[in-house]
Write a protein that holds these residues in place. Structure first.
Motif, PDB file in Angstrom:
ATOM      1  N   CYS A 236       9.122 -13.508  -7.632  1.00  0.00           N
ATOM      2  CA  CYS A 236      10.332 -13.499  -6.773  1.00  0.00           C
ATOM      3  C   CYS A 236       9.863 -14.307  -5.439  1.00  0.00           C
ATOM      4  O   CYS A 236       8.838 -14.115  -4.919  1.00  0.00           O
ATOM      5  N   PHE A 237      11.412 -14.007  -4.575  1.00  0.00           N
ATOM      6  CA  PHE A 237      11.317 -15.013  -3.444  1.00  0.00           C
ATOM      7  C   PHE A 237      12.141 -13.698  -2.835  1.00  0.00           C
ATOM      8  O   PHE A 237      13.188 -12.908  -3.094  1.00  0.00           O
ATOM      9  N   ALA A 238      10.538 -12.697  -2.247  1.00  0.00           N
ATOM     10  CA  ALA A 238      10.759 -11.687  -1.506  1.00  0.00           C
ATOM     11  C   ALA A 238      10.478 -11.463  -0.158  1.00  0.00           C
ATOM     12  O   ALA A 238       9.908 -12.406   0.513  1.00  0.00           O
ATOM     13  N   ILE A 239      10.785  -9.747   0.525  1.00  0.00           N
ATOM     14  CA  ILE A 239       9.629  -9.648   1.589  1.00  0.00           C
ATOM     15  C   ILE A 239       8.354  -9.128   1.758  1.00  0.00           C
ATOM     16  O   ILE A 239       7.902  -8.614   1.166  1.00  0.00           O
ATOM     17  N   ASP A 240       7.099 -10.117   2.035  1.00  0.00           N
ATOM     18  CA  ASP A 240       5.763  -9.931   1.465  1.00  0.00           C
ATOM     19  C   ASP A 240       5.348  -8.393   2.269  1.00  0.00           C
ATOM     20  O   ASP A 240       6.121  -7.923   3.067  1.00  0.00           O
ATOM     21  N   ASP A 241       4.385  -8.407   2.613  1.00  0.00           N
ATOM     22  CA  ASP A 241       3.424  -6.568   2.719  1.00  0.00           C
ATOM     23  C   ASP A 241       3.346  -7.155   4.404  1.00  0.00           C
ATOM     24  O   ASP A 241       3.906  -6.533   4.932  1.00  0.00           O
ATOM     25  N   ALA A 242       3.438  -8.215   4.929  1.00  0.00           N
ATOM     26  CA  ALA A 242       3.652  -8.366   5.952  1.00  0.00           C
ATOM     27  C   ALA A 242       5.234  -8.555   6.772  1.00  0.00           C
ATOM     28  O   ALA A 242       5.921  -9.093   7.798  1.00  0.00           O
ATOM     29  N   GLY A 243       6.333  -8.696   5.857  1.00  0.00           N
ATOM     30  CA  GLY A 243       7.466  -8.301   6.315  1.00  0.00           C
ATOM     31  C   GLY A 243       7.746  -9.980   6.827  1.00  0.00           C
ATOM     32  O   GLY A 243       9.194  -9.730   7.100  1.00  0.00           O
ATOM     33  N   HIS A 244       7.408 -10.742   5.993  1.00  0.00           N
ATOM     34  CA  HIS A 244       7.892 -11.977   5.934  1.00  0.00           C
ATOM     35  C   HIS A 244       8.448 -12.339   4.108  1.00  0.00           C
ATOM     36  O   HIS A 244       8.369 -12.130   3.731  1.00  0.00           O
ATOM     37  N   PRO A 245      10.000 -12.600   4.132  1.00  0.00           N
ATOM     38  CA  PRO A 245      10.506 -13.629   3.154  1.00  0.00           C
ATOM     39  C   PRO A 245       9.289 -14.776   2.733  1.00  0.00           C
ATOM     40  O   PRO A 245       8.350 -15.212   3.330  1.00  0.00           O
ATOM     41  N   GLY A 246       8.926 -14.280   0.839  1.00  0.00           N
ATOM     42  CA  GLY A 246       7.822 -15.323   0.773  1.00  0.00           C
ATOM     43  C   GLY A 246       7.683 -15.615  -0.855  1.00  0.00           C
ATOM     44  O   GLY A 246       8.549 -14.301  -1.298  1.00  0.00           O
ATOM     45  N   ASN A 247       6.961 -15.620  -1.407  1.00  0.00           N
ATOM     46  CA  ASN A 247       7.180 -15.450  -2.762  1.00  0.00           C
ATOM     47  C   ASN A 247       5.953 -14.344  -3.178  1.00  0.00           C
ATOM     48  O   ASN A 247       5.364 -14.678  -2.835  1.00  0.00           O
ATOM     49  N   VAL A 248       6.583 -13.286  -4.108  1.00  0.00           N
ATOM     50  CA  VAL A 248       5.656 -11.834  -4.248  1.00  0.00           C
ATOM     51  C   VAL A 248       5.043 -11.825  -5.461  1.00  0.00           C
ATOM     52  O   VAL A 248       6.560 -12.320  -6.614  1.00  0.00           O
ATOM     53  N   ALA A 249       4.836 -11.213  -5.984  1.00  0.00           N
ATOM     54  CA  ALA A 249       4.352 -11.100  -7.486  1.00  0.00           C
ATOM     55  C   ALA A 249       5.273  -9.584  -7.716  1.00  0.00           C
ATOM     56  O   ALA A 249       5.579  -9.184  -6.860  1.00  0.00           O
ATOM     57  N   THR A 250       6.001  -9.988  -9.072  1.00  0.00           N
ATOM     58  CA  THR A 250       6.956  -8.906  -9.409  1.00  0.00           C
ATOM     59  C   THR A 250       6.830  -7.864  -9.643  1.00  0.00           C
ATOM     60  O   THR A 250       5.503  -7.680  -9.835  1.00  0.00           O
ATOM     61  N   SER A 251       7.531  -6.846  -9.412  1.00  0.00           N
ATOM     62  CA  SER A 251       6.623  -4.991  -9.363  1.00  0.00           C
ATOM     63  C   SER A 251       7.244  -5.146 -10.890  1.00  0.00           C
ATOM     64  O   SER A 251       8.341  -5.245 -12.324  1.00  0.00           O
ATOM     65  N   PRO A 252       6.273  -3.991 -11.265  1.00  0.00           N
ATOM     66  CA  PRO A 252       6.521  -3.919 -12.588  1.00  0.00           C
ATOM     67  C   PRO A 252       7.860  -2.833 -12.865  1.00  0.00           C
ATOM     68  O   PRO A 252       8.415  -2.260 -11.918  1.00  0.00           O
ATOM     69  N   PRO A 253       8.450  -3.069 -14.176  1.00  0.00           N
ATOM     70  CA  PRO A 253      10.180  -2.953 -14.619  1.00  0.00           C
ATOM     71  C   PRO A 253       9.722  -1.497 -15.417  1.00  0.00           C
ATOM     72  O   PRO A 253       9.353  -0.832 -15.930  1.00  0.00           O
ATOM     73  N   LYS A 254      11.021  -1.045 -16.128  1.00  0.00           N
ATOM     74  CA  LYS A 254      11.440   0.098 -16.301  1.00  0.00           C
ATOM     75  C   LYS A 254      12.460  -0.412 -17.841  1.00  0.00           C
ATOM     76  O   LYS A 254      13.559  -1.323 -17.434  1.00  0.00           O
ATOM     77  N   ALA A 255      12.184  -0.056 -18.638  1.00  0.00           N
ATOM     78  CA  ALA A 255      13.349  -0.525 -20.117  1.00  0.00           C
ATOM     79  C   ALA A 255      14.801  -0.017 -19.773  1.00  0.00           C
ATOM     80  O   ALA A 255      14.863   1.116 -18.930  1.00  0.00           O
ATOM     81  N   LEU A 256      15.536  -0.887 -19.738  1.00  0.00           N
ATOM     82  CA  LEU A 256      16.686  -0.199 -19.901  1.00  0.00           C
ATOM     83  C   LEU A 256      16.935   0.911 -20.691  1.00  0.00           C
ATOM     84  O   LEU A 256      16.919   0.168 -21.880  1.00  0.00           O
ATOM     85  N   ASP A 257      17.618   2.124 -20.656  1.00  0.00           N
ATOM     86  CA  ASP A 257      18.501   2.826 -21.585  1.00  0.00           C
ATOM     87  C   ASP A 257      19.381   2.673 -22.151  1.00  0.00           C
ATOM     88  O   ASP A 257      20.224   1.372 -21.034  1.00  0.00           O
ATOM     89  N   GLN A 258      20.077   3.133 -22.492  1.00  0.00           N
ATOM     90  CA  GLN A 258      22.157   2.729 -23.287  1.00  0.00           C
ATOM     91  C   GLN A 258      22.904   3.091 -21.901  1.00  0.00           C
ATOM     92  O   GLN A 258      23.359   2.201 -21.917  1.00  0.00           O
ATOM     93  N   ALA A 259      22.840   3.877 -20.754  1.00  0.00           N
ATOM     94  CA  ALA A 259      23.357   3.857 -19.618  1.00  0.00           C
ATOM     95  C   ALA A 259      23.541   2.418 -19.310  1.00  0.00           C
ATOM     96  O   ALA A 259      24.561   2.012 -18.527  1.00  0.00           O
ATOM     97  N   GLY A 260      21.930   1.920 -19.273  1.00  0.00           N
ATOM     98  CA  GLY A 260      21.767   1.030 -18.373  1.00  0.00           C
ATOM     99  C   GLY A 260      22.581  -0.134 -18.274  1.00  0.00           C
ATOM    100  O   GLY A 260      22.503  -1.596 -18.210  1.00  0.00           O
ATOM    101  N   ILE A 261      22.506  -0.110 -20.460  1.00  0.00           N
ATOM    102  CA  ILE A 261      22.613  -1.505 -21.549  1.00  0.00           C
ATOM    103  C   ILE A 261      24.269  -1.857 -21.017  1.00  0.00           C
ATOM    104  O   ILE A 261      24.863  -2.865 -20.548  1.00  0.00           O
ATOM    105  N   ALA A 262      24.973  -0.198 -20.638  1.00  0.00           N
ATOM    106  CA  ALA A 262      26.485  -0.743 -20.907  1.00  0.00           C
ATOM    107  C   ALA A 262      26.722  -1.172 -19.195  1.00  0.00           C
ATOM    108  O   ALA A 262      27.530  -2.015 -18.709  1.00  0.00           O
ATOM    109  N   ALA A 263      25.699  -0.404 -18.116  1.00  0.00           N
ATOM    110  CA  ALA A 263      25.708  -1.129 -16.952  1.00  0.00           C
ATOM    111  C   ALA A 263      26.093  -2.955 -16.837  1.00  0.00           C
ATOM    112  O   ALA A 263      26.356  -2.771 -16.032  1.00  0.00           O
TER     113      ALA A 263
END
Length: 366
Positions: free
Chosen positions: A131-158
């Motif tokens: 994704c396009f985010a801030i890298d470890d050096a503090g600069h904008p660029g393509n970085v590996a996506t972070s591990p996700p967490k599964a949506l729970d029922q409240a998250g799905i409703a949100a």
């Protein structure tokens, strides 16, 4: 004689000047706070010769973000910015739908509120996706996506509630309608894919369950603003954003198309990822999806004027969307209709920056 591609079209009661659609394309030009800018209004107004403009992906909430500088539609400042864009497009006689977007697992913690994990149908990592985010050096660029967490029922409703609020905000801004982004490996596409979605609840397992979140969201948005104001984009067979092959792909999308048709949404937008260098949609599947849906179909993915005419003449689609050609050719419909040469797009200026490579492409002159 002018071809049907350049004739007017009634899209669920919305009159379009032609059947040429500007496809949604991320350009990363929003201001601080992810607010649309006057430069964005100029960019879209320049391209109002399209029968329909579908905006770049617009995050529906802070947790829906996966890229820097993408314009949101969940704050008052963002809505005011979109009103400026809509007014500029309408002043030129154009029509505008905004593409409502939640990236799901295609994000990074630095883009999420409170540095939290992105969300998805499961905790499966999108291996190799960036994704396009801030890298470890503090600069904008393509970085590996972070591990996700599964949506729970409240998250799905949100998620559903965020899409409804965003759709209402779009109409408040004077926009003609919304396109729900169900394609290209983002949140809804992640739920649709049986190789990504391993949930054991009502949102995983069967075809019906994996389609449930998208269809519930379509229902809620349609109830809020009317089904005639709602389109849906899908990418059958898509591999973008580290999406694995899905053995139940065809059955899933044919069921989804039929259910969307039953709901009477404005259109089904089918995106072929062959221009990404990825496997194309299997031969014949687009025709099957069109028959299952029964309403207006937009096709997108590597079309030029000749292929677009053939798609309409052959009954494959009602409208044809163009992506990169619209970046470099603000007057693309006129160029296609008259056989005028096309400008070449500068890929170095696709994402981020200012007017260069954005609003400075010329219209055709003799």
């Amino acid at each position: 004689m002018s071809h049907a591609l350049f004739s007017s079209y009634d899209l669920a009661g919305l009159s379009l000047n032609n059947r040429v659609v500007m496809a949604p394309m991320t350009r990363c030009r929003a201001a601080e706070g992810d607010v649309p800018t006057p430069l964005m209004a100029e960019y879209y107004a320049q391209r109002a010769g399209a029968g329909l403009i579908v905006s770049e992906g617009v995050p529906v909430s802070p947790t829906g973000r996966g890229y820097l500088w993408t314009p949101g539609i969940y704050t008052a400042e963002q809505v005011a910015g979109w009103r400026t864009v809509a007014d500029a497009v309408h002043a030129k006689g154009g029509r505008l739908f905004v593409q409502l977007w939640h990236v799901g697992r295609i994000s990074h913690r630095s883009l999420q509120p409170g540095d939290q994990s992105p969300v998805g149908p499961s905790d499966a990592v999108a291996e190799g996706a960036v994704c396009f985010a801030i890298d470890d050096a503090g600069h904008p660029g393509n970085v590996a996506t972070s591990p996700p967490k599964a949506l729970d029922q409240a998250g799905i409703a949100a998620v559903r509630e965020a899409f409804v609020a965003a759709a209402r905000n779009a109409l408040e801004a004077g926009i003609d309608g919304v396109e729900i982004h169900g394609a290209n490996g983002y949140l809804f596409d992640q739920f649709l894919n049986s190789a990504v979605n391993d949930r054991g609840d009502a949102y995983g397992g069967s075809v019906e369950n994996r389609c449930r979140l998208l269809l519930e969201t379509v229902d809620a948005v349609s109830k809020a603003i009317g089904a005639a104001r709602v389109g849906v984009r899908i990418s059958p067979n898509g591999r973008f954003n580290a999406m694995p092959e899905d053995p139940e792909m065809e059955a899933t999308f044919l069921h989804l198309a039929a259910e969307l048709g039953r709901r009477g949404v404005a259109y089904l937008h089918i995106n072929d990822q062959l221009t990404f260098g990825l496997p194309p949609i299997p031969e014949g599947l687009i025709a099957k999806l069109r028959a299952a849906f029964g309403g207006a179909v937009i096709v997108c993915g590597g079309y030029d004027g000749e292929r677009a005419r053939a798609a309409i003449d052959g009954g494959l689609a009602d409208l044809v969307a163009f992506g990169v050609p619209f970046i470099a050719n603000p007057d693309l419909p006129a160029r296609l209709e008259n056989g005028w040469p096309l400008n070449e797009a500068n890929r170095d200026t696709f994402y981020g920056g200012g007017a260069a490579g954005y609003t400075d492409y010329p219209v055709y002159t003799e």
